[in-house]
Design an enzyme around this catalytic site. Structure first.
Site, PDB file in Angstrom:
ATOM      1  NE  ARG A  27      66.402  26.844  55.300  1.00  0.00           N
ATOM      2  CZ  ARG A  27      65.331  26.878  56.088  1.00  0.00           C
ATOM      3  NH1 ARG A  27      64.508  27.921  56.051  1.00  0.00           N
ATOM      4  NH2 ARG A  27      65.056  25.887  56.902  1.00  0.00           N
ATOM      5  NE  ARG A  31      63.328  26.269  48.505  1.00  0.00           N
ATOM      6  CZ  ARG A  31      62.343  25.608  49.108  1.00  0.00           C
ATOM      7  NH1 ARG A  31      61.380  25.057  48.385  1.00  0.00           N
ATOM      8  NH2 ARG A  31      62.320  25.508  50.412  1.00  0.00           N
ATOM      9  NE  ARG A  40      66.392  23.083  43.626  1.00  0.00           N
ATOM     10  CZ  ARG A  40      65.871  22.819  44.816  1.00  0.00           C
ATOM     11  NH1 ARG A  40      66.062  23.648  45.818  1.00  0.00           N
ATOM     12  NH2 ARG A  40      65.151  21.733  45.017  1.00  0.00           N
ATOM     13  CG  ASP A  77      71.283  19.660  53.289  1.00  0.00           C
ATOM     14  OD1 ASP A  77      71.186  18.658  54.030  1.00  0.00           O
ATOM     15  OD2 ASP A  77      70.326  20.414  53.058  1.00  0.00           O
ATOM     16  CE1 TYR A 154      65.546  16.433  58.440  1.00  0.00           C
ATOM     17  CE2 TYR A 154      67.178  17.165  60.038  1.00  0.00           C
ATOM     18  CZ  TYR A 154      66.094  17.436  59.228  1.00  0.00           C
ATOM     19  OH  TYR A 154      65.560  18.702  59.205  1.00  0.00           O
TER      20      TYR A 154
END
Length: 356
Positions: A27, A31, A40, A77, A154
């Protein structure tokens, strides 16, 4: 073929000599970086970034502009595959990824089609090509996918889960349905990763984020066996170089020997496994990647430097170590602390390698 200016990451994966231990972060485009948050905001949301090859390239390269990282990783992703299968991926504020059409019975599994990456996930392949072009040999590019088991959790749960009740219920009550789902996912992952390799990815990582939620026997049956099929099915070399495969099961420290037997080039370790003990167990069969606790990055710089020294010392002299966090960097980390970590790896690791 563009010549790599910095290939120590690929060399370390192959357990070849390097001058210093290479480092990248899971990652690393994320963020915690203000420039990522700005990109973003302009794009509108996470999926708008993922599905725009130019924007995906932009954020992939952002951490390389800040830090002397030894690899770039495709910004995407793990849930692109189930989304391409028609499950309707969206992100709920505060709840993470969700699917509009969960897969919870045999009929739903039977309806799934194995993906055709260049057709169904064109934006990912275009992003890989764009990033490789913009990197211009600066560092290698890592492609990736989720493992079949992790993707299945998921898809069956409809999103994130704490106990994987529906997924395990399917695995134990209807194993034939679960195996049908995992087989379709394994074939899709092979096609997806091979397409990334042909588009320009120079190494690939399989993220088995939720394999550690399984029992010993269930891990082998529902996760490891399918990752072995993926490793077997991947393109072994491209552009005149071998293409290394990193296998990362979070919570999988008890299965290192089994993981090493899949044929993977490198095993990723989370922070719960001592890297020195892991090296003693797998010997020279595979390289090791990891494994600093990401929350150490909240500590003072000197504590971060101490932890880097400790992990390097526990691995010891020699080749076959790629330094990384034990999982992804978290959003609240001070970017300056990430810089301390990366620079410390290069500074302190030189003594563990013969001069190049």
């Amino acid at each position: 073929m563009t010549e790599l200016k910095n290939d120590r990451f690929l060399r370390a994966l192959q357990r070849q000599p390097v001058d210093v231990t290479p480092v990248w972060m899971m990652r690393q485009a994320g963020r915690y970086l203000p420039e990522y948050r700005a990109s973003r905001a302009v794009a509108g949301d996470f999926m708008a970034l993922c599905t725009n090859p130019e924007k995906a390239c932009e954020v992939t390269l952002q951490p390389l502009e800040r830090y002397p990282l030894d690899a770039a990783i495709l910004f995407s992703d793990i849930l692109t595959i189930p989304d391409a299968m028609g499950l309707g991926l969206y992100f709920e504020a505060g709840e993470g990824p969700r699917f509009r059409k969960p897969v919870q019975d045999a009929k739903a599994v039977e309806a799934l089609e194995i993906i055709k990456p260049e057709q169904d996930l064109t934006y990912v392949m275009d992003a890989v090509r764009t990033i490789r072009h913009e990197l211009n040999g600066r560092v290698p590019l890592i492609g990736f996918s989720g493992s079949p088991w992790t993707l299945a959790t998921y898809m069956v749960e409809g999103g994130s889960s704490k106990d994987f009740r529906r997924t395990k219920q399917m695995a134990y009550n209807q194993p034939e349905v679960m195996h049908m789902l995992l087989e379709k996912l394994a074939q899709s992952v092979v096609a997806y990763l091979n397409a990334q390799i042909l588009a320009g990815a120079q190494a690939v990582q399989i993220f088995d984020t939720w394999g550690g939620a399984l029992s010993h026997a269930a891990y082998q049956e529902f996760s490891l066996d399918y990752m072995r099929k993926i490793v077997d099915g991947l393109i072994k070399s491209n552009d005149g170089r071998d293409v290394p495969v990193i296998l990362f099961t979070k919570g999988g420290g008890q299965w290192l020997e089994l993981m090493a037997d899949t044929g993977a080039t490198c095993l990723g370790l989370d922070w719960t496994t001592d890297i020195g003990a892991a090296r003693a167990r797998v010997g020279n069969q595979v390289a090791l990647q990891g494994n600093m606790d990401p929350t150490i990055l909240y500590a003072k710089p000197e504590r971060i430097r101490q932890e880097v020294k400790s992990i390097l010392s526990r691995f010891g002299p020699g080749n076959g170590h790629v330094f990384n966090l034990g999982h992804g960097i978290t959003p609240e980390v001070d970017p300056a602390h990430a810089g301390v970590f990366i620079e410390a790896v290069h500074e302190f690791s030189a003594e563990f390698h013969d001069a190049q």
